[in-house]
Design an enzyme around this catalytic site. Structure first.
Site, PDB file in Angstrom:
ATOM      1  N   HIS A  53       9.000   7.459  -3.411  1.00 36.53           N
ATOM      2  CA  HIS A  53       9.071   6.130  -4.002  1.00 36.53           C
ATOM      3  C   HIS A  53      10.445   5.505  -3.771  1.00 36.53           C
ATOM      4  O   HIS A  53      11.361   6.120  -3.218  1.00 36.53           O
ATOM      5  CB  HIS A  53       8.748   6.206  -5.487  1.00 36.53           C
ATOM      6  CG  HIS A  53       7.314   6.538  -5.765  1.00 36.53           C
ATOM      7  ND1 HIS A  53       6.785   6.593  -7.034  1.00 36.53           N
ATOM      8  CD2 HIS A  53       6.276   6.835  -4.924  1.00 36.53           C
ATOM      9  CE1 HIS A  53       5.503   6.913  -6.977  1.00 36.53           C
ATOM     10  NE2 HIS A  53       5.171   7.060  -5.699  1.00 36.53           N
ATOM     11  N   GLU A  55      12.878   4.628  -5.898  1.00 40.89           N
ATOM     12  CA  GLU A  55      14.033   5.158  -6.637  1.00 40.89           C
ATOM     13  C   GLU A  55      14.649   6.385  -5.965  1.00 40.89           C
ATOM     14  O   GLU A  55      15.877   6.404  -5.747  1.00 40.89           O
ATOM     15  CB  GLU A  55      13.634   5.469  -8.084  1.00 40.89           C
ATOM     16  CG  GLU A  55      13.168   4.264  -8.876  1.00 40.89           C
ATOM     17  CD  GLU A  55      11.658   4.050  -8.847  1.00 40.89           C
ATOM     18  OE1 GLU A  55      11.106   3.567  -9.841  1.00 40.89           O
ATOM     19  OE2 GLU A  55      11.044   4.401  -7.806  1.00 40.89           O
ATOM     20  N   CYS A  80       7.707   5.275 -12.580  1.00 40.65           N
ATOM     21  CA  CYS A  80       6.541   6.065 -12.979  1.00 40.65           C
ATOM     22  C   CYS A  80       6.969   7.264 -13.832  1.00 40.65           C
ATOM     23  O   CYS A  80       8.083   7.763 -13.720  1.00 40.65           O
ATOM     24  CB  CYS A  80       5.743   6.522 -11.763  1.00 40.65           C
ATOM     25  SG  CYS A  80       6.644   7.643 -10.663  1.00 40.65           S
ATOM     26  N   GLY A 286     -18.014 -16.368   7.644  1.00 40.96           N
ATOM     27  CA  GLY A 286     -17.909 -17.801   7.927  1.00 40.96           C
ATOM     28  C   GLY A 286     -17.951 -18.649   6.666  1.00 40.96           C
ATOM     29  O   GLY A 286     -17.711 -18.199   5.548  1.00 40.96           O
ATOM     30  N   THR A 289     -20.078 -17.502   3.724  1.00 44.31           N
ATOM     31  CA  THR A 289     -19.463 -16.373   3.030  1.00 44.31           C
ATOM     32  C   THR A 289     -18.325 -16.859   2.133  1.00 44.31           C
ATOM     33  O   THR A 289     -18.196 -16.444   0.977  1.00 44.31           O
ATOM     34  CB  THR A 289     -18.931 -15.342   4.042  1.00 44.31           C
ATOM     35  OG1 THR A 289     -20.028 -14.849   4.805  1.00 44.31           O
ATOM     36  CG2 THR A 289     -18.249 -14.180   3.330  1.00 44.31           C
TER      37      THR A 289
END
Length: 346
Positions: A53, A55, A80, A286, A289
């Protein structure tokens, strides 16, 4: 003075975090900056899912570790406090005895959600939260939607003529986007986890749905079939996993295709994509959608590239009732408008 410096260093966290865009899902984008006596002595960001991560990367970059106990750590998301692919970042921060930690956003993940901050407070570390919180929300909008709405972040994208057409009525090719705009679109593709088209676009255009005009990863292709349609997969030779959403399982699916049953409520079906680490989707077409998602109010962001070209007749772009762009950029002769869905019932 301290507030101004907090803003300055948090903006640097955002810059670092953005470097991981497209590579960290289902994890968030996180950058970290370590400051000693108003000078940056270490930086890091979360580069890729499964890797370390922000940190620990920032701490590792500091040459003189003795300075950490008298330093401030800036990080755009709450550290975390649980074991995943890596150890808890909160433990590492406590271990290195930082005197202060500045945070933009609390992590909505139930595994964290304030527990990381509490661990730091219990260790006697001074905590400042909410610095550039709104900018942090925008940065990690994909992650936050996945955590709070339990579905991927949805981006609708199309290019249209000046009078609102996206394609010709016949099968003749119509090039609305310029080369610069195509590079922009392929950059967008590299930033998202999935790319979705409807059955008619798949049949008519046989799209590659990959990233070509820039160097970057290709998203997972997704095909949405809303009614039983005969599909021909002979032109699909891509080795990537193909997700096919359809009411019933189509025949002759490629070996690398996975069928996902279309549920009565579209949002329930789209939520299934989280199981495949699809935290964001770029929907390229398209028109039907696009309209399907708009009518269901199942979209978060809309990107419309408008050309100076005028077409007498053709297929109209979807309608969403919005007139004012949140912001816009110019790509040669094309103007790209960005809209964000602020409705609360989405």
């Amino acid at each position: 003075m301290e507030k101004d410096l907090d803003i300055q260093f948090m903006r640097r966290c955002f810059q670092l975090a953005e470097k991981g865009l497209g590579n960290t899902a289902p994890n968030p984008l996180v950058g970290a900056v370590i400051v000693y006596q108003n000078t940056i002595i270490g930086e890091g960001y979360h580069k890729k899912y499964g890797q370390s991560h922000a940190e620990p990367n920032a701490i590792k970059s500091v040459k003189n570790k003795h300075l950490l106990s008298d330093s401030t750590l800036y990080v755009n998301l709450e550290p975390c406090n649980h074991f995943g692919n890596t150890p808890p970042c909160a433990d590492l921060i406590v271990e290195n005895k930082f005197k202060r930690v500045v945070i933009a956003n609390t992590d909505p993940n139930p595994k964290v959600n304030g527990s990381g901050i509490q661990k730091l407070k219990d260790a006697g570390i001074k905590i400042t939260t909410g610095v550039l919180e709104l900018e942090g929300n925008r940065l990690n909008r994909r992650f936050f939607i996945a955590q709070t709405k339990k579905r991927p972040y949805i981006i609708l994208k199309w290019a249209q003529s000046s009078n609102g057409f996206i394609d010709a009525l016949d099968d003749s090719p119509l090039q609305i986007s310029n080369s610069r705009n195509q590079q922009l679109v392929h950059n967008w593709r590299s930033q998202e986890d999935g790319i979705l088209v409807g059955a008619q676009t798949f049949i008519k255009d046989a799209p590659s749905l990959n990233t070509r005009h820039i160097h970057g990863k290709s998203p997972t292709p997704i095909l949405l079939v809303t009614k039983d349609t005969e599909l021909n997969f002979t032109l699909w030779r891509d080795t990537r996993k193909l997700l096919v959403i359809a009411p019933t399982k189509p025949g002759a699916l490629p070996k690398n295709a996975i069928w996902i049953g279309l549920k009565p409520i579209l949002a329930d079906t789209i939520s299934e994509l989280l199981k495949f680490n699809i935290n964001s989707i770029l929907i390229e077409g398209g028109s039907k959608t696009h309209q399907y998602f708009i009518d269901e109010n199942l979209w978060d962001e809309l990107r419309v590239s408008k050309s100076k070209m005028t077409i007498k007749t053709g297929i109209k772009a979807a309608s969403w009732g919005q007139q004012t762009a949140s912001f816009e950029t110019v790509q040669n002769d094309n103007v790209v408008n960005y809209f964000f869905n602020n409705r609360q019932d989405q």
